[in-house]
Scaffold this active site. Structure first.
Site, PDB file in Angstrom:
ATOM      1  N   GLU A 150      -3.786 -34.374  -9.996  1.00 58.38           N
ATOM      2  CA  GLU A 150      -4.983 -34.368 -10.866  1.00 58.38           C
ATOM      3  C   GLU A 150      -5.045 -32.849 -10.877  1.00 58.38           C
ATOM      4  O   GLU A 150      -5.055 -32.138 -10.108  1.00 58.38           O
ATOM      5  CB  GLU A 150      -6.354 -34.704  -9.925  1.00 58.38           C
ATOM      6  CG  GLU A 150      -7.540 -34.175 -10.994  1.00 58.38           C
ATOM      7  CD  GLU A 150      -8.706 -34.826 -10.237  1.00 58.38           C
ATOM      8  OE1 GLU A 150      -9.735 -34.570 -10.629  1.00 58.38           O
ATOM      9  OE2 GLU A 150      -8.726 -35.694  -9.460  1.00 58.38           O
ATOM     10  N   LYS A 162     -11.313 -40.550 -12.040  1.00 58.25           N
ATOM     11  CA  LYS A 162     -12.263 -41.326 -11.373  1.00 58.25           C
ATOM     12  C   LYS A 162     -11.879 -42.635 -11.830  1.00 58.25           C
ATOM     13  O   LYS A 162     -11.758 -43.001 -13.154  1.00 58.25           O
ATOM     14  CB  LYS A 162     -13.704 -40.974 -11.885  1.00 58.25           C
ATOM     15  CG  LYS A 162     -14.359 -39.841 -10.869  1.00 58.25           C
ATOM     16  CD  LYS A 162     -14.438 -40.437  -9.677  1.00 58.25           C
ATOM     17  CE  LYS A 162     -14.655 -39.137  -8.678  1.00 58.25           C
ATOM     18  NZ  LYS A 162     -14.746 -39.823  -7.124  1.00 58.25           N
TER      19      LYS A 162
END
Length: 466
Positions: free
Chosen positions: A266, A282
């Site tokens: 990420e 997410k």
């Protein structure tokens, strides 16, 4: 020398082996894009021997100049203000103003911000047990970098006017032909969690109570896994980068056997010529055992109402964070709910963008957005207060960020998930998930093992003492 110097070298498809030639220098860092597994990644980087180090721990900030005594700034100076000041000074150097804009690093700041650095951004509690004892943040001011550009198939040594005398030694290290194998690494036992399933369930119920009471919409609850180790953590890093390749990997040595081994998928924030980008993750599903099962799990994630809602909450949080320091009206969301697939999981990823006006503002937008909302919850401050209440230990580098701030306005940073912290005695890793009103405890608990399992199993299978 009054300008940036770029020394062309033979192209290196990876800097992993070369890093061993620079590890004896103080505070070495490897930024590793795993280009072999992610063909769209661009840069790898090695730095070491910083001109200065800025560290902070329990509100005590230290500025350490190379070859000079430690200067203790004291308890009343925010380390983020010191870093802002250093960057503001750097970019005013004539050679920095004339530095190439199309290379990632022309000297500047690089290192890690631990999760607890958030206490220097907002007024937050910090009551977790700190048995790791590494700094909350550790940032070096680096004057040279060995850089590989995978798009242009170029490798070069970048030298600033700060470090002219080091050129010959750095080039000699590059020319060394033999591979330097790391020393042995061993785990003395299996990884164990800092909470039982029953304890996790009780913390899950408390989060649900807070959500029902209107305190928050989402809280990222994590558990920590720890094992005793001995030996060279770089061997562990190399094994993990093979079994769990990720595009925002990094290895940082901190002295006395301590190290950070990050295998993050990420990005937190990137800045290129005034354009700021964040890519929050997410939504997670495991990879399937067959192509058909894999496609089914990916489709399930793309269409999951809960995961999309959770992702959207964090996108809104990041839009607000970037809006604090980006040009008014410049924040946008060009990608929402995109699928990205890694060795062990599928992720739901969005992209949030904004613009800044001044070169040195890249570090300010980072500080004002830290820590990333994807690993706190929403609203951010209340979620972090709940995390402090429920998680028994500090997070250290986990859920913080590793990155750099270049004098030419470039910046890139990760969210330090899938990240291990070795403190010279124990090696720790964490896994968590965003809990919302319709989360199911058993599913969330199992997801933590899905996220961290490949890391712990790789080390237990390859390095556990018999």
């Amino acid at each position: 020398m009054s300008e940036i110097k770029l020394i062309s070298l033979p192209y290196q498809s990876s800097l992993v082996e070369l890093f061993a030639h620079y590890r004896d220098l103080p505070m070495p860092i490897l930024l590793d894009s795993n280009h072999e597994s992610f063909s769209d990644t661009r840069y790898d980087m090695i730095v070491a021997d910083p001109i200065a180090m800025i560290t902070a721990k329990q509100e005590e900030t230290k500025l350490i100049w190379r070859d000079s005594p430690i200067y203790n700034i004291g308890n009343h100076q925010n380390p983020l203000d010191i870093l802002d000041e250093i960057m503001a000074h750097n970019v005013e150097e004539i050679w920095a103003k004339n530095a190439p804009k199309d290379i990632p690093f022309t000297g500047g700041l690089m290192g890690y911000y631990g999760y607890e650095t958030g206490q220097y951004v907002e007024t937050l509690p910090n009551s977790g047990i700190d048995d790791i004892l590494l700094p909350d943040l550790s940032i070096g001011l680096y004057g040279w970098a060995l850089i590989t550009d995978h798009q242009k198939l170029e490798t070069y040594l970048m030298m600033t006017p700060w470090c002219l005398d080091e050129q010959e030694d750095l080039l000699e290290r590059f020319k060394l032909s033999e591979n330097i194998e790391p020393l042995s690494f061993k785990l003395s036992g299996h990884f164990t969690s800092n909470m039982t399933e029953e304890e996790y369930s009780e913390k899950f119920r408390k989060v649900q109570d807070y959500i029902q009471a209107g305190d928050c919409y989402q809280v990222n609850l994590a558990q920590r896994f720890s094992a005793r180790y001995k030996g060279d953590t770089y061997q562990a890093y190399r094994a993990l980068r093979t079994s769990v390749p990720t595009p925002f990997s990094a290895y940082i040595e901190l002295g006395t056997g301590a190290a950070i081994l990050s295998h993050s998928p990420e990005r937190f924030l990137k800045c290129d010529r005034g354009r700021v980008e964040s890519k929050p993750i997410k939504g997670t599903r495991p990879r399937g055992a067959t192509p058909e099962e894999d496609r089914s799990l990916a489709e399930e994630l793309l269409n999951a109402t809960k995961d999309r809602a959770e992702n959207l909450m964090i996108v809104d949080l990041l839009r607000n964070d970037l809006g604090r320091s980006c040009v008014t009206g410049s924040v946008s969301v060009p990608k929402l709910f995109a699928l990205e697939s890694y060795a062990n999981v599928h992720h739901l990823v969005s992209t949030v963008e904004g613009k800044i006006e001044k070169t040195q503002d890249h570090i300010k937008v980072f500080h004002q957005s830290f820590p990333g909302g994807s690993i706190t919850g929403a609203p951010k401050i209340r979620s972090m207060e709940i995390i402090d209440e429920l998680e028994p230990h500090v997070r250290s580098a986990y859920c913080g960020s590793i990155g750099y701030f270049s004098n030419n306005g470039q910046m890139d940073s990760n969210i330090a998930i899938r990240t291990m912290v070795a403190d010279g005695r124990f090696i720790h890793c964490w896994a968590g998930g965003g809990l919302v009103a319709d989360s199911v405890c058993e599913e969330e608990y199992q997801e933590t093992f899905t996220k961290v399992g490949k890391l712990t199993h790789t080390l237990e299978q390859g390095f556990l003492e018999k």
